[in-house]
Motif scaffolding. Sequence first.
Motif, PDB file in Angstrom:
ATOM      1  N   ALA A  59      34.018  -2.563  41.601  1.00  0.00           N
ATOM      2  CA  ALA A  59      33.620  -2.115  40.256  1.00  0.00           C
ATOM      3  C   ALA A  59      32.118  -1.849  40.159  1.00  0.00           C
ATOM      4  O   ALA A  59      31.692  -0.868  39.545  1.00  0.00           O
ATOM      5  N   GLY A  60      31.320  -2.693  40.790  1.00  0.00           N
ATOM      6  CA  GLY A  60      29.870  -2.512  40.748  1.00  0.00           C
ATOM      7  C   GLY A  60      29.450  -1.187  41.359  1.00  0.00           C
ATOM      8  O   GLY A  60      28.579  -0.485  40.832  1.00  0.00           O
ATOM      9  N   LEU A  61      30.070  -0.838  42.496  1.00  0.00           N
ATOM     10  CA  LEU A  61      29.752   0.440  43.143  1.00  0.00           C
ATOM     11  C   LEU A  61      30.211   1.616  42.281  1.00  0.00           C
ATOM     12  O   LEU A  61      29.518   2.633  42.195  1.00  0.00           O
TER      13      LEU A  61
ATOM     14  N   LEU B 181      27.905   4.688  40.796  1.00  0.00           N
ATOM     15  CA  LEU B 181      28.226   6.110  40.918  1.00  0.00           C
ATOM     16  C   LEU B 181      28.415   6.761  39.548  1.00  0.00           C
ATOM     17  O   LEU B 181      28.624   7.970  39.467  1.00  0.00           O
ATOM     18  N   ALA B 182      28.347   5.954  38.489  1.00  0.00           N
ATOM     19  CA  ALA B 182      28.558   6.428  37.112  1.00  0.00           C
ATOM     20  C   ALA B 182      29.945   7.049  36.944  1.00  0.00           C
ATOM     21  O   ALA B 182      30.102   8.071  36.272  1.00  0.00           O
ATOM     22  N   PHE B 183      30.950   6.418  37.587  1.00  0.00           N
ATOM     23  CA  PHE B 183      32.335   6.878  37.460  1.00  0.00           C
ATOM     24  C   PHE B 183      32.946   6.349  36.160  1.00  0.00           C
ATOM     25  O   PHE B 183      33.895   5.566  36.181  1.00  0.00           O
ATOM     26  N   GLY B 184      32.399   6.826  35.036  1.00  0.00           N
ATOM     27  CA  GLY B 184      32.801   6.291  33.738  1.00  0.00           C
ATOM     28  C   GLY B 184      34.267   6.503  33.396  1.00  0.00           C
ATOM     29  O   GLY B 184      34.914   5.623  32.817  1.00  0.00           O
ATOM     30  N   LEU B 185      34.809   7.676  33.756  1.00  0.00           N
ATOM     31  CA  LEU B 185      36.211   7.953  33.418  1.00  0.00           C
ATOM     32  C   LEU B 185      37.134   7.053  34.222  1.00  0.00           C
ATOM     33  O   LEU B 185      38.091   6.478  33.710  1.00  0.00           O
ATOM     34  N   THR B 186      36.832   6.950  35.515  1.00  0.00           N
ATOM     35  CA  THR B 186      37.638   6.113  36.408  1.00  0.00           C
ATOM     36  C   THR B 186      37.591   4.655  35.965  1.00  0.00           C
ATOM     37  O   THR B 186      38.634   3.986  35.880  1.00  0.00           O
ATOM     38  N   LEU B 187      36.385   4.176  35.665  1.00  0.00           N
ATOM     39  CA  LEU B 187      36.234   2.790  35.217  1.00  0.00           C
ATOM     40  C   LEU B 187      37.021   2.544  33.935  1.00  0.00           C
ATOM     41  O   LEU B 187      37.682   1.518  33.782  1.00  0.00           O
ATOM     42  N   ALA B 188      36.955   3.522  33.015  1.00  0.00           N
ATOM     43  CA  ALA B 188      37.665   3.348  31.744  1.00  0.00           C
ATOM     44  C   ALA B 188      39.177   3.316  31.960  1.00  0.00           C
ATOM     45  O   ALA B 188      39.875   2.488  31.391  1.00  0.00           O
ATOM     46  N   SER B 189      39.677   4.209  32.812  1.00  0.00           N
ATOM     47  CA  SER B 189      41.118   4.213  33.069  1.00  0.00           C
ATOM     48  C   SER B 189      41.580   2.915  33.701  1.00  0.00           C
ATOM     49  O   SER B 189      42.698   2.467  33.479  1.00  0.00           O
TER      50      SER B 189
ATOM     51  N   LEU C 189      29.087  14.106  41.763  1.00  0.00           N
ATOM     52  CA  LEU C 189      29.787  12.834  41.556  1.00  0.00           C
ATOM     53  C   LEU C 189      30.619  12.863  40.281  1.00  0.00           C
ATOM     54  O   LEU C 189      31.733  12.341  40.241  1.00  0.00           O
ATOM     55  N   SER C 190      30.080  13.497  39.256  1.00  0.00           N
ATOM     56  CA  SER C 190      30.833  13.565  38.014  1.00  0.00           C
ATOM     57  C   SER C 190      32.123  14.374  38.202  1.00  0.00           C
ATOM     58  O   SER C 190      33.158  14.061  37.616  1.00  0.00           O
ATOM     59  N   GLY C 191      32.064  15.394  39.063  1.00  0.00           N
ATOM     60  CA  GLY C 191      33.280  16.156  39.384  1.00  0.00           C
ATOM     61  C   GLY C 191      34.314  15.295  40.098  1.00  0.00           C
ATOM     62  O   GLY C 191      35.520  15.393  39.840  1.00  0.00           O
ATOM     63  N   VAL C 192      33.850  14.427  41.008  1.00  0.00           N
ATOM     64  CA  VAL C 192      34.774  13.530  41.713  1.00  0.00           C
ATOM     65  C   VAL C 192      35.408  12.570  40.709  1.00  0.00           C
ATOM     66  O   VAL C 192      36.621  12.320  40.746  1.00  0.00           O
ATOM     67  N   ASP C 193      34.591  12.061  39.806  1.00  0.00           N
ATOM     68  CA  ASP C 193      35.095  11.134  38.780  1.00  0.00           C
ATOM     69  C   ASP C 193      36.204  11.797  37.948  1.00  0.00           C
ATOM     70  O   ASP C 193      37.266  11.204  37.721  1.00  0.00           O
TER      71      ASP C 193
END
Length: 196
Positions: A179-181, A185-193, A146-150
């Motif tokens: 956003a909750g999902l 998924l711990a998509f921290g980079l995506t959320l930050a962008s 998942l982190s790779g996808v992020d």
Amino acid sequence: MIFSRAFSFVSLLTVFLTFTFVAANPITFTEPRSDISFGKRQSNADIQSILTDLQSQVGGILPQIDALVSGGNASDDTVTPLINQLTSALNDSASSLSGLSSSSSSKRQSNDDIANLVAGIITDITNSLDGLLGQAASIPTLGALLSGVDISLNQVLVGLETLLAGVLNLVATLLVDVAGLLRSLAFGLTLASLGL
Ligand SMILES: *[C@@H]1O[C@H](CO)[C@@H](O)[C@H](O)[C@H]1NC(C)=O
Ligand SMILES: *[C@@H]1O[C@H](CO)[C@@H](O)[C@H](O)[C@H]1NC(C)=O
């Protein structure tokens, strides 16, 4: 009194002249603009075609992930190749986007179209990957996958923002419910962008 009449005559004249000017000049104003926006529309069309291509590749991968989830067959062995296809599709799009030159500004309408397209892709990816969380116990490498996808998704977003400044704000407004999902998924980079 005389002064104020004179003043209001001048105001009226100003209003009249402004209207006349606006009414008489739309052609001389819009022509150079439409020339410029033609070039930008071309560039937006390139972006759109990269994203449409991504959407169709993603559309081929996600149903296979959904099938693993619904069949209870998700494991490192079954999920890893599909996630690799996903990150590779995202990587390809990011590198295609980085090959385009940025335009200074662009048409509002096509920015909305691009934002819709991106928001749809992110929503689809998020929904399918969220299904995997339910079977995380049988996918020990899920966190790393998942982190790779992020990382790869974020590269697409950063590339887009470079080409169309402000587009991620539009995308973010469409993803409020997702956003909750993304957080699950711990998509921290995506959320930050996205500023979510
Ligand atoms: C999922 O597992 C079941 C047995 O648990 C098997 O019958 C089925 O073929 C598997 N499906 C896939 C897509 O591997
Ligand atoms: C995608 O790009 C990332 C970062 O550039 C890289 O680490 C990863 O190996 C690439 N993955 C695939 C499947 O191409």
